[in-house]
Design a protein around this motif. Structure first.
Motif, PDB file in Angstrom:
ATOM      1  N   LEU A 288      81.942  30.168  70.793  1.00  0.00           N
ATOM      2  CA  LEU A 288      81.165  31.366  70.473  1.00  0.00           C
ATOM      3  C   LEU A 288      80.962  32.232  71.709  1.00  0.00           C
ATOM      4  O   LEU A 288      81.075  33.461  71.642  1.00  0.00           O
ATOM      5  CB  LEU A 288      79.804  30.983  69.873  1.00  0.00           C
ATOM      6  CG  LEU A 288      79.828  30.442  68.462  1.00  0.00           C
ATOM      7  CD1 LEU A 288      78.432  29.953  68.059  1.00  0.00           C
ATOM      8  CD2 LEU A 288      80.309  31.482  67.480  1.00  0.00           C
ATOM      9  N   GLU A 289      80.682  31.603  72.849  1.00  0.00           N
ATOM     10  CA  GLU A 289      80.517  32.346  74.094  1.00  0.00           C
ATOM     11  C   GLU A 289      81.811  33.059  74.478  1.00  0.00           C
ATOM     12  O   GLU A 289      81.795  34.210  74.899  1.00  0.00           O
ATOM     13  CB  GLU A 289      80.070  31.415  75.231  1.00  0.00           C
ATOM     14  CG  GLU A 289      78.626  30.986  75.154  1.00  0.00           C
ATOM     15  CD  GLU A 289      77.652  32.144  75.340  1.00  0.00           C
ATOM     16  OE1 GLU A 289      77.948  33.080  76.112  1.00  0.00           O
ATOM     17  OE2 GLU A 289      76.599  32.115  74.696  1.00  0.00           O
ATOM     18  N   GLU A 290      82.949  32.345  74.323  1.00  0.00           N
ATOM     19  CA  GLU A 290      84.241  32.958  74.638  1.00  0.00           C
ATOM     20  C   GLU A 290      84.521  34.143  73.716  1.00  0.00           C
ATOM     21  O   GLU A 290      85.007  35.193  74.155  1.00  0.00           O
ATOM     22  CB  GLU A 290      85.361  31.921  74.503  1.00  0.00           C
ATOM     23  CG  GLU A 290      85.354  30.872  75.596  1.00  0.00           C
ATOM     24  CD  GLU A 290      86.369  29.764  75.342  1.00  0.00           C
ATOM     25  OE1 GLU A 290      87.267  29.939  74.486  1.00  0.00           O
ATOM     26  OE2 GLU A 290      86.256  28.721  76.006  1.00  0.00           O
ATOM     27  N   GLN A 291      84.209  33.979  72.415  1.00  0.00           N
ATOM     28  CA  GLN A 291      84.426  35.071  71.463  1.00  0.00           C
ATOM     29  C   GLN A 291      83.539  36.269  71.802  1.00  0.00           C
ATOM     30  O   GLN A 291      83.986  37.420  71.728  1.00  0.00           O
ATOM     31  CB  GLN A 291      84.147  34.601  70.032  1.00  0.00           C
ATOM     32  CG  GLN A 291      85.185  33.650  69.496  1.00  0.00           C
ATOM     33  CD  GLN A 291      84.810  33.084  68.140  1.00  0.00           C
ATOM     34  OE1 GLN A 291      83.657  33.110  67.724  1.00  0.00           O
ATOM     35  NE2 GLN A 291      85.802  32.542  67.433  1.00  0.00           N
TER      36      GLN A 291
ATOM     37  N   GLY B 227      84.887  39.923  72.890  1.00  0.00           N
ATOM     38  CA  GLY B 227      84.472  41.105  72.144  1.00  0.00           C
ATOM     39  C   GLY B 227      83.852  42.152  73.045  1.00  0.00           C
ATOM     40  O   GLY B 227      84.088  43.354  72.876  1.00  0.00           O
ATOM     41  N   LEU B 228      83.055  41.713  74.011  1.00  0.00           N
ATOM     42  CA  LEU B 228      82.449  42.656  74.950  1.00  0.00           C
ATOM     43  C   LEU B 228      83.507  43.334  75.810  1.00  0.00           C
ATOM     44  O   LEU B 228      83.450  44.540  76.048  1.00  0.00           O
ATOM     45  CB  LEU B 228      81.424  41.943  75.837  1.00  0.00           C
ATOM     46  CG  LEU B 228      80.135  41.497  75.150  1.00  0.00           C
ATOM     47  CD1 LEU B 228      79.298  40.645  76.093  1.00  0.00           C
ATOM     48  CD2 LEU B 228      79.343  42.693  74.668  1.00  0.00           C
ATOM     49  N   GLU B 229      84.486  42.545  76.268  1.00  0.00           N
ATOM     50  CA  GLU B 229      85.553  43.124  77.090  1.00  0.00           C
ATOM     51  C   GLU B 229      86.391  44.111  76.288  1.00  0.00           C
ATOM     52  O   GLU B 229      86.770  45.168  76.787  1.00  0.00           O
ATOM     53  CB  GLU B 229      86.436  42.015  77.657  1.00  0.00           C
ATOM     54  CG  GLU B 229      85.745  41.203  78.724  1.00  0.00           C
ATOM     55  CD  GLU B 229      86.511  39.945  79.115  1.00  0.00           C
ATOM     56  OE1 GLU B 229      87.632  39.726  78.593  1.00  0.00           O
ATOM     57  OE2 GLU B 229      85.985  39.185  79.944  1.00  0.00           O
ATOM     58  N   ASP B 230      86.669  43.774  75.010  1.00  0.00           N
ATOM     59  CA  ASP B 230      87.479  44.653  74.167  1.00  0.00           C
ATOM     60  C   ASP B 230      86.775  45.966  73.863  1.00  0.00           C
ATOM     61  O   ASP B 230      87.412  46.981  73.621  1.00  0.00           O
ATOM     62  CB  ASP B 230      87.836  43.961  72.845  1.00  0.00           C
ATOM     63  CG  ASP B 230      88.828  42.828  73.039  1.00  0.00           C
ATOM     64  OD1 ASP B 230      89.432  42.745  74.133  1.00  0.00           O
ATOM     65  OD2 ASP B 230      88.983  42.026  72.107  1.00  0.00           O
ATOM     66  N   SER B 231      85.455  45.955  73.852  1.00  0.00           N
ATOM     67  CA  SER B 231      84.724  47.171  73.482  1.00  0.00           C
ATOM     68  C   SER B 231      84.198  47.933  74.695  1.00  0.00           C
ATOM     69  O   SER B 231      83.438  48.872  74.546  1.00  0.00           O
ATOM     70  CB  SER B 231      83.560  46.811  72.565  1.00  0.00           C
ATOM     71  OG  SER B 231      82.613  46.036  73.263  1.00  0.00           O
ATOM     72  N   PHE B 232      84.610  47.535  75.902  1.00  0.00           N
ATOM     73  CA  PHE B 232      84.106  48.213  77.098  1.00  0.00           C
ATOM     74  C   PHE B 232      85.017  49.370  77.460  1.00  0.00           C
ATOM     75  O   PHE B 232      86.224  49.223  77.433  1.00  0.00           O
ATOM     76  CB  PHE B 232      84.036  47.245  78.287  1.00  0.00           C
ATOM     77  CG  PHE B 232      83.479  47.896  79.518  1.00  0.00           C
ATOM     78  CD1 PHE B 232      82.118  48.041  79.670  1.00  0.00           C
ATOM     79  CD2 PHE B 232      84.309  48.395  80.499  1.00  0.00           C
ATOM     80  CE1 PHE B 232      81.595  48.649  80.794  1.00  0.00           C
ATOM     81  CE2 PHE B 232      83.798  49.007  81.621  1.00  0.00           C
ATOM     82  CZ  PHE B 232      82.435  49.132  81.768  1.00  0.00           C
ATOM     83  N   PRO B 233      84.590  50.522  77.814  1.00  0.00           N
ATOM     84  CA  PRO B 233      83.210  50.970  77.694  1.00  0.00           C
ATOM     85  C   PRO B 233      82.872  51.236  76.233  1.00  0.00           C
ATOM     86  O   PRO B 233      83.760  51.498  75.431  1.00  0.00           O
ATOM     87  CB  PRO B 233      83.172  52.253  78.510  1.00  0.00           C
ATOM     88  CG  PRO B 233      84.565  52.777  78.449  1.00  0.00           C
ATOM     89  CD  PRO B 233      85.455  51.563  78.347  1.00  0.00           C
ATOM     90  N   ALA B 234      81.601  51.175  75.930  1.00  0.00           N
ATOM     91  CA  ALA B 234      81.174  51.302  74.538  1.00  0.00           C
ATOM     92  C   ALA B 234      81.617  52.624  73.943  1.00  0.00           C
ATOM     93  O   ALA B 234      81.988  52.699  72.787  1.00  0.00           O
ATOM     94  CB  ALA B 234      79.669  51.141  74.441  1.00  0.00           C
ATOM     95  N   SER B 235      81.579  53.690  74.704  1.00  0.00           N
ATOM     96  CA  SER B 235      82.111  54.965  74.223  1.00  0.00           C
ATOM     97  C   SER B 235      82.779  55.652  75.402  1.00  0.00           C
ATOM     98  O   SER B 235      82.291  55.607  76.520  1.00  0.00           O
ATOM     99  CB  SER B 235      80.994  55.839  73.665  1.00  0.00           C
ATOM    100  OG  SER B 235      80.083  56.159  74.678  1.00  0.00           O
TER     101      SER B 235
END
Length: 165
Positions: free
Chosen positions: A110-113, A117-125
């Protein structure tokens, strides 16, 4: 006084006293353990089963119905207390209903996921694209990409109109 030194005439009386003293504590401890391991849905099944057992048991005593009512009261109050206990586990069905498809039960996964997910969505906008010049001098209009594209399109249309005229 131990069981070996107990007078034979007091054995049954002492046994009943032990049952009435320790049975509530034992039932409470067992149901708390069950709730921590299995969740409240399992408690519901156990409660129904125990109530049915009490209701169906033949008791040869003048106060049999009152005894059954007290026993059911003990079961219901014990289950209520256990359900309200902070260590009681949430039911797996409720968790599964909220669980996203493919989500792991393993905490490390779960931590890895989450990290992925955070890396894939960086930067948020993405910040707006800006065209500017480094040429010094008076203030320059800083315009966004949409405005630059619009101006280029208009310039291209003007050129086409000039060449076709």
């Amino acid at each position: 006084m131990s069981l070996q030194t107990l007078h034979p005439e007091r054995v049954d009386e002492t046994r009943m006293s032990a049952y009435s003293t320790f049975a509530p504590a034992l039932i409470n401890a067992l149901t708390q353990r069950l709730a921590r391991c299995q969740g409240t849905k399992e408690l519901d099944k156990v409660e129904k089963s125990l109530v049915r057992l009490v209701e169906e048991t033949d008791v040869a005593a003048p106060e049999a119905e009152a005894m059954k009512e007290f026993a059911i009261e003990l079961i219901v109050s014990t289950m209520k207390n256990v359900r309200e206990h902070p260590d009681t586990k949430s039911d797996l069905e409720e968790i599964d209903g909220r669980r996203a498809e493919g989500r792991s039960e393993n905490q490390e996964t779960l931590e890895e996921q989450l990290q992925s997910g955070l890396e894939d969505s960086f930067p948020a906008s993405d910040p707006p694209a800006v065209v500017s010049t480094a040429i010094s001098g008076g203030s320059k209009d800083i315009v966004g990409t949409d405005e630059v594209l619009r101006r280029k399109k208009e310039a291209s249309q003007r050129r086409e109109e000039k060449t076709s005229a």
